[in-house]
Write a protein that holds these residues in place. Structure first.
Motif, PDB file in Angstrom:
ATOM      1  N   MET A   1       0.849  -1.176   0.000  1.00 18.35           N
ATOM      2  CA  MET A   1       0.000   0.000   0.000  1.00 18.35           C
ATOM      3  C   MET A   1       0.897   1.242   0.000  1.00 18.35           C
ATOM      4  O   MET A   1       1.765   1.395   0.832  1.00 18.35           O
ATOM      5  CB  MET A   1      -0.891  -0.026   1.244  1.00 18.35           C
ATOM      6  CG  MET A   1      -1.948   1.035   1.210  1.00 18.35           C
ATOM      7  SD  MET A   1      -3.058   1.157   2.625  1.00 18.35           S
ATOM      8  CE  MET A   1      -3.458  -0.469   3.089  1.00 18.35           C
TER       9      MET A   1
ATOM     10  N   ARG B   1      -2.605   5.430   1.530  1.00 18.33           N
ATOM     11  CA  ARG B   1      -2.912   5.440   2.962  1.00 18.33           C
ATOM     12  C   ARG B   1      -3.391   6.818   3.404  1.00 18.33           C
ATOM     13  O   ARG B   1      -4.283   6.928   4.239  1.00 18.33           O
ATOM     14  CB  ARG B   1      -1.683   5.000   3.755  1.00 18.33           C
ATOM     15  CG  ARG B   1      -1.414   3.518   3.586  1.00 18.33           C
ATOM     16  CD  ARG B   1      -0.097   3.069   4.132  1.00 18.33           C
ATOM     17  NE  ARG B   1       0.228   3.585   5.446  1.00 18.33           N
ATOM     18  CZ  ARG B   1       1.446   3.531   5.965  1.00 18.33           C
ATOM     19  NH1 ARG B   1       2.433   2.996   5.270  1.00 18.33           N
ATOM     20  NH2 ARG B   1       1.688   4.008   7.159  1.00 18.33           N
TER      21      ARG B   1
ATOM     22  N   GLN C   1      -7.067   7.555   2.557  1.00 18.87           N
ATOM     23  CA  GLN C   1      -8.070   7.004   3.466  1.00 18.87           C
ATOM     24  C   GLN C   1      -8.524   8.045   4.489  1.00 18.87           C
ATOM     25  O   GLN C   1      -9.680   8.045   4.906  1.00 18.87           O
ATOM     26  CB  GLN C   1      -7.513   5.792   4.196  1.00 18.87           C
ATOM     27  CG  GLN C   1      -7.301   4.595   3.308  1.00 18.87           C
ATOM     28  CD  GLN C   1      -6.641   3.450   4.047  1.00 18.87           C
ATOM     29  OE1 GLN C   1      -6.158   3.609   5.173  1.00 18.87           O
ATOM     30  NE2 GLN C   1      -6.620   2.287   3.420  1.00 18.87           N
TER      31      GLN C   1
END
Length: 188
Positions: A1, A6, A9
């Motif tokens: 990821m 990240r 999000q």
């Protein structure tokens, strides 16, 4: 990821506000292009000794529409263009203000969410983790690195969107409204 995924999000819950900011920044780009369009009648009708139709450029629909709304007297053209520029500047200022305010608000909310998650993560670490990492280092990372995320989300993202859109709109303006041959020569 990836790091960007990240980070997204944390930004995802504020997507509607970001879309609103992008729309406002798009309006700022349109206003910047309108500044350039408004200067054309001043050069064509006021500063030239013998105003003549400017050939291909006067055939463009945008310039014809602008000529329709401007007065025929050169002195009045200057006042009309000046008034329009003041109004556009005021409108641009409002758009930039609300866009910056909203982007900074999103940045603050992302930082708050990130700090809450980071605090929960650090609290649940083992005693061995705290013996290997000094308190000052942990505090520095929690304070400074999260602030850099806020800067990336609020200011840098807004500038990237606005400047990219302005570049694309300016190039389109040069190719469509002005002279495409001159624009192509300038880019080369």
């Amino acid at each position: 990821m990836t790091v960007l995924h990240r980070l997204f999000q944390f930004v995802r819950p504020y997507t509607r506000v970001l879309v609103f900011c992008v729309l406002l920044l798009g309006l700022v780009v349109v206003i910047d292009i309108l500044y350039a369009i408004l200067v054309i009648p001043v050069f064509d009708n006021v500063l030239m000794a013998n105003p003549e139709p400017s050939g291909e450029a006067s055939e463009k629909a945008v310039l014809r529409a602008l000529q329709h709304y401007l007065p025929s007297d050169p002195g009045q053209v200057v006042w009309a263009v000046a008034g329009a520029m003041v109004l556009l500047t005021f409108l641009k200022g409002l758009c930039v203000y609300f866009s910056n305010y909203s982007m900074n608000r999103v940045g603050q909310n992302v930082v708050t969410d990130l700090r809450i998650r980071l605090f929960g993560h650090v609290i649940n670490q083992s005693m061995g983790f705290f013996s290997l990492n000094s308190t000052g280092r942990l505090m520095s990372r929690m304070a400074n690195d999260v602030e850099q995320v806020q800067e990336a989300v609020s200011n840098s993202l807004a500038e990237l969107v606005r400047e990219s859109a302005l570049l694309i709109a300016s190039i389109l303006y040069l190719f469509i409204i002005v002279d495409w041959k001159l624009a192509l020569l300038s880019l080369i």
